[in-house]
Design an enzyme around this catalytic site. Sequence first.
Site, short mmCIF file in Angstrom:
data_model
loop_
_atom_site.label_atom_id
_atom_site.label_comp_id
_atom_site.label_asym_id
_atom_site.label_seq_id
_atom_site.Cartn_x
_atom_site.Cartn_y
_atom_site.Cartn_z
N ASP A 146 69.91 19.21 40.57
CA ASP A 146 68.97 19.95 39.95
C ASP A 146 68.04 19.86 40.87
O ASP A 146 68.49 19.95 42.29
CB ASP A 146 68.79 18.87 39.06
CG ASP A 146 67.22 18.12 39.68
OD1 ASP A 146 68.44 17.23 41.21
OD2 ASP A 146 66.42 17.40 39.67
N GLU B 50 67.46 13.84 39.97
CA GLU B 50 66.28 13.85 40.68
C GLU B 50 65.26 14.44 41.38
O GLU B 50 64.03 13.78 41.36
CB GLU B 50 67.18 14.41 42.01
CG GLU B 50 66.90 13.04 43.25
CD GLU B 50 66.02 13.67 44.04
OE1 GLU B 50 65.60 12.99 44.91
OE2 GLU B 50 65.04 14.91 44.16
N1 BES Z 1 65.72 15.87 48.89
C1 BES Z 1 63.95 15.39 48.34
C2 BES Z 1 63.78 14.21 49.65
C3 BES Z 1 63.60 14.34 51.16
C4 BES Z 1 62.47 15.28 51.50
C5 BES Z 1 64.67 14.32 51.52
C6 BES Z 1 62.33 15.81 52.53
C7 BES Z 1 63.97 14.41 53.07
C8 BES Z 1 62.89 15.16 53.83
C9 BES Z 1 64.22 15.37 47.18
O1 BES Z 1 65.36 15.96 46.63
C10 BES Z 1 62.54 15.21 46.38
O2 BES Z 1 62.28 16.61 46.81
N2 BES Z 1 62.45 14.30 46.20
C11 BES Z 1 60.76 14.08 46.05
C12 BES Z 1 61.13 12.80 45.01
C13 BES Z 1 60.67 12.60 43.47
C14 BES Z 1 60.26 14.00 42.47
C15 BES Z 1 60.72 11.14 42.38
C16 BES Z 1 59.99 14.25 46.61
O3 BES Z 1 60.16 13.79 47.46
O4 BES Z 1 58.90 14.87 46.27
MN MN Z 2 66.73 17.04 47.49
MN MN Z 3 63.72 18.19 46.24
#
Ligand code: BES
Ligand code: MN
Ligand code: MN
Length: 485
Positions: A114, A179
């Site tokens: 997603d 996610e």
């Molecule tokens: N891939 C990201 C997480 C991430 C961000 C890893 C920066 C390494 C560096 C993930 O898809 C993401 O965006 N997660 C969200 C989580 C939330 C929706 C619960 C986030 O970090 O905002």
């Molecule tokens: Mn991600």
């Molecule tokens: Mn993300």
Amino acid sequence: MATWPPHRGRPRYDFGPNTETRMATTITDLDTYLDANHDRRLESYKALLRFPSISALPEHAPDCRRCAEHIAGELRAIGVEHVEVSETGGHPVVYGDWLHADGAPTVLVYAHYDVQPVDPVDLWDSPPFDPAVHDGRILARGAADDKSHVHMHLRATEALLATRGRLPVNLRFLFEGEEESSSENLDRWLENNRERLKADVVVISDTGFFEGNIPAITLGLRGLMYAQIDVTGSPVDLHSGGFGGAVENPANALARIIAELKDRNGRILIPGFYDDVAELSPKEREAFAELPFDEDAYRDGLALPALAGEEGFTVLERKGARPTLDVNGIWGGFQGEGTKTIIPAHAHAKVSCRLVPNQDPDTIFELFRARVEEVAPPGVRTTVQKLGGGKPSLTPMDHPATKAAARALEATFGRAPVYIREGGSIPVCASFESILGLPVVLFGFVNPDCNAHAPNESMVLDNVELGIRAIARLWDELPGAGIGG
Ligand code: BES
Ligand code: MN
Ligand code: MN
């Protein structure tokens, strides 16, 4: 060793004089296969990127499902077994396995298909779901986060099975579709599917490289507490001349509430907020200080007049190991051109906190709510609701699978990885540990300037091509790494 950064075009390898002959031959076959299939591979990446699998928007639910079906089809086509698009109550997950590496470890591979919404869409140089290649990058929503990794895993497995007829390890794939919407249904799915998730280690591919595109292994991820504050006054807008001065203004009240949540030195003013924060040890602070980080270049890259943050901590500490409180959106009252003299009937804000070990999102929400209620002025009604959350995580640097990942990165990218803590969140990381009892390695390849979640998201194609080789290399490293099987 290969030069850094790797040149554009065909990736080069030089495994050095100590590489085992067995490895050299098999990797060469793999290399030949990957070279021969370069164009077809790029097309398959583009096909994956054309699905507008935006998990947050209900109108895209069918696109999420179609994307899941597409990935399932790909898994079947390359020889992965027991492939299933499995219901979660929300967007489905894609599961598949290949379990014929007797005596070798079993790896649970995680990535998400997603993506984030695309707005503001007019700031994109090309349509977000019509992938375009420019200057060694592919531009599309999800090109980096996180379809790059779905693609890399599919293509690494394809290449290994096509050239060898087998994999060096047992793999179970889990591709998630929620996610970017807080993985609402995944924990329950994990609980209900323990049997087919039995593994020795989890490899999560949803992180990236360090500033300057330096190979990195992420050890820390922050957690998240996401809330909304709603402030309401009189049921309709009031004339600000007729009533101003006699009533509380919801927008002013909201601004005051927010101002009471954090001081000018970046310290969060919620009583109890820092109680569970694991303070950094001198050794951990040293590790942060040793990273090759240029603060001025970082600031300039963001086009900012100055950086900001909690007093007493470096930039990397602030974003990797300290909690935050940020307004993500704020609205209310008159937004149009010109003037309109009103006391708005209501005002709203979305506020989130990034959390660090050992903060708990539910506990932090209760403390947050209590603070908002404490400082809310009496002339308005203020409510606080929780919109989402996830736990922080720290994965071990000395786990044999982490060490194998470091060897795979060095062998492929020609440079030993740095170890970093990321400010972002992947809530399932903590769930793999708490629900399945499994250690996690974060093995991701995204360039840090990828514009994830923003307009013009892009992925450096060399990172993709080398990432595919690094994944194959990690699978080759694991059987001898001493992690069971
Ligand atoms: N891939 C990201 C997480 C991430 C961000 C890893 C920066 C390494 C560096 C993930 O898809 C993401 O965006 N997660 C969200 C989580 C939330 C929706 C619960 C986030 O970090 O905002
Ligand atoms: Mn991600
Ligand atoms: Mn993300």
